[in-house]
Structure formats: C-alpha cells, structure tokens
Design a protein around this motif. Structure first.
Motif, short mmCIF file in Angstrom:
data_model
loop_
_atom_site.label_atom_id
_atom_site.label_comp_id
_atom_site.label_asym_id
_atom_site.label_seq_id
_atom_site.Cartn_x
_atom_site.Cartn_y
_atom_site.Cartn_z
N SER A 36 -48.86 -83.13 39.22
CA SER A 36 -49.51 -84.17 40.03
C SER A 36 -51.02 -84.19 39.80
O SER A 36 -51.62 -85.25 39.65
CB SER A 36 -49.22 -83.94 41.51
OG SER A 36 -47.84 -84.01 41.76
N PHE A 37 -51.64 -83.03 39.79
CA PHE A 37 -53.09 -83.00 39.61
C PHE A 37 -53.48 -83.53 38.24
O PHE A 37 -54.49 -84.24 38.10
CB PHE A 37 -53.62 -81.58 39.81
CG PHE A 37 -55.12 -81.49 39.79
CD1 PHE A 37 -55.86 -81.91 40.89
CD2 PHE A 37 -55.80 -80.98 38.69
CE1 PHE A 37 -57.25 -81.84 40.88
CE2 PHE A 37 -57.19 -80.92 38.67
CZ PHE A 37 -57.91 -81.34 39.77
N GLY A 38 -52.69 -83.20 37.23
CA GLY A 38 -52.99 -83.69 35.89
C GLY A 38 -52.96 -85.19 35.79
O GLY A 38 -53.65 -85.78 34.95
N ALA A 39 -52.17 -85.84 36.67
CA ALA A 39 -52.07 -87.30 36.63
C ALA A 39 -53.37 -87.99 37.02
O ALA A 39 -53.56 -89.18 36.76
CB ALA A 39 -50.95 -87.76 37.57
N LEU A 40 -54.29 -87.24 37.62
CA LEU A 40 -55.60 -87.81 37.95
C LEU A 40 -56.38 -88.20 36.70
O LEU A 40 -57.23 -89.09 36.74
CB LEU A 40 -56.42 -86.80 38.77
CG LEU A 40 -56.24 -86.81 40.28
CD1 LEU A 40 -56.92 -85.60 40.90
CD2 LEU A 40 -56.77 -88.10 40.89
N GLY A 41 -56.13 -87.51 35.61
CA GLY A 41 -56.82 -87.83 34.36
C GLY A 41 -57.62 -86.66 33.83
O GLY A 41 -57.94 -85.71 34.54
N ARG B 197 -53.72 -76.57 32.49
CA ARG B 197 -55.03 -77.23 32.51
C ARG B 197 -56.01 -76.42 33.35
O ARG B 197 -55.61 -75.63 34.21
CB ARG B 197 -54.92 -78.65 33.04
CG ARG B 197 -54.35 -78.77 34.44
CD ARG B 197 -54.10 -80.23 34.83
NE ARG B 197 -53.08 -80.87 34.00
CZ ARG B 197 -53.35 -81.74 33.04
NH1 ARG B 197 -54.59 -82.09 32.77
NH2 ARG B 197 -52.37 -82.28 32.33
N ALA B 198 -57.27 -76.63 33.10
CA ALA B 198 -58.35 -76.02 33.87
C ALA B 198 -59.14 -77.13 34.55
O ALA B 198 -59.50 -78.12 33.90
CB ALA B 198 -59.26 -75.19 32.98
N ALA B 199 -59.41 -76.98 35.83
CA ALA B 199 -60.08 -78.02 36.60
C ALA B 199 -61.59 -77.87 36.53
O ALA B 199 -62.13 -76.77 36.44
CB ALA B 199 -59.63 -77.97 38.05
N VAL B 200 -62.28 -79.01 36.61
CA VAL B 200 -63.73 -79.02 36.67
C VAL B 200 -64.16 -79.20 38.12
O VAL B 200 -63.52 -79.91 38.89
CB VAL B 200 -64.32 -80.13 35.78
CG1 VAL B 200 -63.93 -81.52 36.28
CG2 VAL B 200 -65.84 -79.99 35.68
N ASP C 123 -58.70 -90.16 47.36
CA ASP C 123 -57.41 -90.85 47.59
C ASP C 123 -56.24 -89.94 47.24
O ASP C 123 -55.21 -89.94 47.93
CB ASP C 123 -57.36 -92.13 46.75
CG ASP C 123 -58.29 -93.21 47.27
OD1 ASP C 123 -58.75 -93.09 48.42
OD2 ASP C 123 -58.57 -94.17 46.51
N PHE C 124 -56.39 -89.17 46.19
CA PHE C 124 -55.34 -88.22 45.79
C PHE C 124 -55.11 -87.17 46.89
O PHE C 124 -53.97 -86.89 47.28
CB PHE C 124 -55.75 -87.53 44.49
CG PHE C 124 -54.88 -86.37 44.10
CD1 PHE C 124 -53.66 -86.58 43.47
CD2 PHE C 124 -55.28 -85.06 44.35
CE1 PHE C 124 -52.85 -85.50 43.10
CE2 PHE C 124 -54.49 -83.98 43.98
CZ PHE C 124 -53.27 -84.20 43.36
#
Length: 485
Positions: A13-18, A74-77, A200-201
């Motif tokens: 789900s988080f990856g779908a943010l882009g 993935r790694a988040a910023v 929004d997410f």
C-alpha cells in the motif's frame, strides 16, 4: 519454492503512493544468518506459525537474504527536526520495508545501506537489536502503544562502531511507520501536492472516520495530537524515557517508535537524561511532555497548507495540554488505587513525586510495594521505608495518602488488586538488557527468551523470577546509552 514463501503474500500500500515517497531498495544479504529470537504474539499477528519460524526460509526472509516475489522492498524518505534543529532530508537509512502482512507493515532494521543512509553502512549491531526487540515487547506487556518486534536474526559479519561488533537484523511491525517528519519533508520542499497525497493516504488507511469532515486535515492533526498526548502520559507513568524525541522518531499513529538510547527510570530524578548524547537534557524525563507538544506543533506547521488557517491549526493543537493532563490523572489514579478524582489529588501526586525525588526511590519498586500497603495497618510500610533515606518524608506522604483513601472508603483487597494490575513488578532495566546482550555475544540466547517471557506479563508475581524485580546492582546503575546504541 518453500511453503513459507508460498503462504506469505506481501501487499504494498505504501509503495502505491509513488517513488517520490520511497525508493525501491532490496536488502543486502548477510552471510551465515541464524535465528536469535522471535515473538510468538507478533508471529501470530502476521499469520506465521511457530513451525514456520523454525525454518531456514524464515531466517533468510527476515534477514533480507531471500524474498518472495510479492515483496517489493523499499526505503522511505522523510525529514525532521533533530534536537530542536531542522536537519533536512533524512529517511530510512538502515530500515527496509518489505510490504504488509495481515495489514501490518513489516520492516527490516539493519538490512543494509539505502539511498538515505548518508555515510552509514545501513547495518544494526547485535546489542541495539536486542534492546529494541526486548523493549518493544516490554511496552506491549505494559500496555503502552508501540511498534512491535517480530524477530532478531544475526550473522558473524562484523561492522565497525567504537569497536568491531556483530551484526543483526531486527524485524519490526506496525500498522504504519509514517512519521511527523514524513509530512515535514514535503512542507519544507513546498510540495503541497505530495503533502496532500500523503495526508489523504494516512486518513484513508488509518483515520477513515475523518474522510467526510469539512476539514479532515485539521481533524487529523487533532487526532494525532490527542494520541501523542496520551502516549506521553503513558511514558511518564511507567517511567519510560525515549531518549531521542526528534520529529522523525514520532509516529503519526501515536506509537512508541525507534528504540535507541531509551531507559526506564530507576532512582527517581525528573531531570534524568537517559541518552548520553543529549548534552542539553532536551529529552530528559521531565521534558518529554513538553517536547511531545513541541513536535505536534512542528506537525501542525507542516499541515498548515492543507488546513488552510492558522487559527484552525492552533485550535487542533490546543487540546494537547488538556488531553495529556486528563490521561495522566487517570493513569496516576489507577496506580494509586483511587476509584474517583478529588480536588486534592494534584497536590497528593505532586507531594508524592517530591518525596520520591528526595529519597531517589526506585520508580517501579516504589509503586509495586505501595500496592501491598493497607489503609489502617502500617505493617507493610517498612518495605517502603527500607527504600528511603528520609523516612519522615515518606511517613508524612503516607499519612496524606491514607487520609485520601479514607475519604473514598477504600477497601484494601479491591484497591490492592487494582494497583497490582497497574504497577508492574518487572521492567526492562538497562542492566538486564546488558546481561542478555553479553550472553548473546557468547552465542547464548536463552536470556533474551527468558526476559521476553517475563516482560510479556510484567504485572504477574512470577515468584520464580524474583531477582529480575530487584534493585539494580551497583555496576548496573552507572550504565550509559548513547545514540550510537
């Protein structure tokens, strides 16, 4: 393909943010990984059986050596304020998100360098991994909102800190690892579109009840402020000190996040600093509620472009003090076995804390022994007096406390039972964690498992583990933990 890899299906789900929010990043394998510890309750949350946790596939998966096809690591910023100063872009420098299992994000901490590692190696050492694993599970036992720990795996590979140290990976889980700093990142980049997409997410996934409101972003800030205020009250009443309350370490869900140089209060001193790197005492025990509120204001500033009004932003933040004091009062009330609130309670608690400071009373032992005292019988008072240098100060406060109990016709058996459910006998003392670490460095992981079991039920008597509830030895009182831990 193994049964485990067939059965564990990650979603993203988080990856779908882009890719502007996170960077695809595979873990860097560790040689010869082995299992150190697991949390049975966390395994159950993720739908993993105890049998599956014993397989080599489990070890390789949660070390980052081999992943199922469904995982898109993935790694988040994010960015943040560190020790009150704007630090700019940060990000997951040694944490890699594998995806979600059963609605929970699964993250490997120590699985190698990411684009946000800066000059770091992306690895975690054995000692810090053990501390995070144990404290995460201890906080669950105490009823404090927290991220969870799933397991620790180790490797013979060494990395350099102050000296060469063994590497490890701690797998942690949470509904979300989004931080205050995740929003600050886009505010300071003046990217309102990305800021809105993130908000929004978060609202859609974690605060869906806010979706239809006229100003859901103000409502989000109000909710997060309330959760953070309640979290601060929990910390203060179990004597927990986080040590690094930077905005990038603050959870948007009000969870205790990122266990580094934490500590539990022993000899009571409100100015105690658990982080050896905190030279100014910004994150001392006494400062935590104030810093929690400061961090909420930092989040409010980041959300201001979405809220659209300074007044509405201030209004959403205004409840912090009331929410904190209300939750704090309720938690102190339970710890003291009071069935209702009275006007004099603030004075009673203030006098108690002053008396505790004068005597440098062990925070946990004091409240646990207080749970055994009687209203009209002083026979158990000596177990408290033995802890004190200034016994007169204790006796004066006990008289004040008993007078307060009399006013509500307190019943000893009922009150004692309530107090024992709210005053833990066992906490993760630094020296206990250190003993488990030293044993693990000799490839003996039994102490980690023993501590995990004890701390899972901290309110139970567990007479067979009496030594784990004792005052720390002299050497254990001087332990110091820094950000590098």
């Amino acid at each position: 393909m193994s049964t485990l890899f067939n059965e564990l299906v990650f979603t993203d789900s988080f990856g779908a943010l882009g890719t502007e929010f996170s960077t695809p990043q595979p873990p860097t394998p560790l040689p010869e990984p082995y299992l150190i510890a697991t949390s049975p309750s966390s395994l159950a949350l993720c739908g993993i059986s105890p049998e599956q946790a014993k397989t080599s596939e489990f070890i390789h998966l949660f070390t980052g050596n081999q992943l199922p096809a469904s995982s898109q690591p993935r790694a988040a910023v994010y960015s943040g304020h560190q020790f009150g100063q704007w630090a700019g872009q940060l990000g997951d420098g040694r944490a890699i998100l594998l995806g979600e299992l059963a609605g929970l994000e699964v993250q490997l901490k120590g699985a190698g360098a990411t684009p946000y590692s800066r000059m770091g190696d992306g690895r975690a050492v054995l000692r810090s991994s053990i501390r995070e694993f144990l404290c995460s599970e201890a906080m669950v036992g105490l009823g404090v909102p927290t991220t969870r720990a799933l397991c620790i795996t180790g490797s013979p590979m060494l990395v350099m800190r102050e000296q060469p140290e063994s590497t490890a990976v701690v797998t942690r889980i949470a509904a979300s690892f989004v931080r205050f700093g995740s929003f600050e990142h886009w505010f300071y980049r003046d990217d309102v579109t990305s800021l809105k997409n993130l908000a929004d997410f978060v609202i859609q996934r974690y605060y869906s009840e806010l979706s239809g409101l006229e100003n859901p972003y103000a409502a989000l800030l109000r909710k997060v402020t309330k959760r953070t205020a309640h979290l601060m009250a929990h910390w203060q009443t179990v004597g927990f000190m986080h040590g690094v309350m930077n905005t990038d370490n603050m959870s948007i869900l009000g969870l205790t996040l990122d266990y580094g140089p934490f500590g539990f209060m022993e000899a009571f001193n409100p100015q105690h600093i658990c982080n050896h790197s905190d030279n100014q005492g910004r994150y001392s025990y006494a400062m935590q509620p104030q810093i929690g509120e400061w961090n909420c204001y930092a989040l409010g500033q980041a959300l201001l472009p979405l809220i659209g009004s300074v007044d509405e932003t201030k209004a959403a933040l205004a409840d912090f003090g009331l929410e904190y004091q209300s939750k704090l009062a309720a938690l102190w009330q339970a710890k003291l076995g009071l069935t209702c609130s009275m006007e004099e309670d603030d004075a009673l608690i203030s006098a108690m804390l002053s008396m505790m400071k004068i005597n440098q009373l062990d925070f946990t032992i004091f409240f646990r022994r207080l749970s055994d005292c009687y209203l009209n019988d002083a026979s158990m008072d000596d177990q408290l007096r033995d802890l004190c240098v200034d016994r007169d100060a204790l006796d004066q406060w006990l008289s004040q406390y008993r007078l307060r109990l009399t006013k509500e016709a307190s019943v000893d058996a009922v009150r004692q039972q309530v107090m024992r459910r709210h005053n833990p006998k066992f906490i993760l003392r630094n020296y206990l964690a250190q003993q488990a670490i030293e044993a693990a460095q000799r490839n003996d992981f039994s102490e980690i498992e023993k501590l995990r079991q004890i701390l899972a039920n901290p309110f139970d008597e567990q007479p067979e583990h009496e030594l784990y509830a004792a005052l720390p030895p002299d050497w254990g009182r001087a332990l110091s933990v820094s950000c590098s831990s």
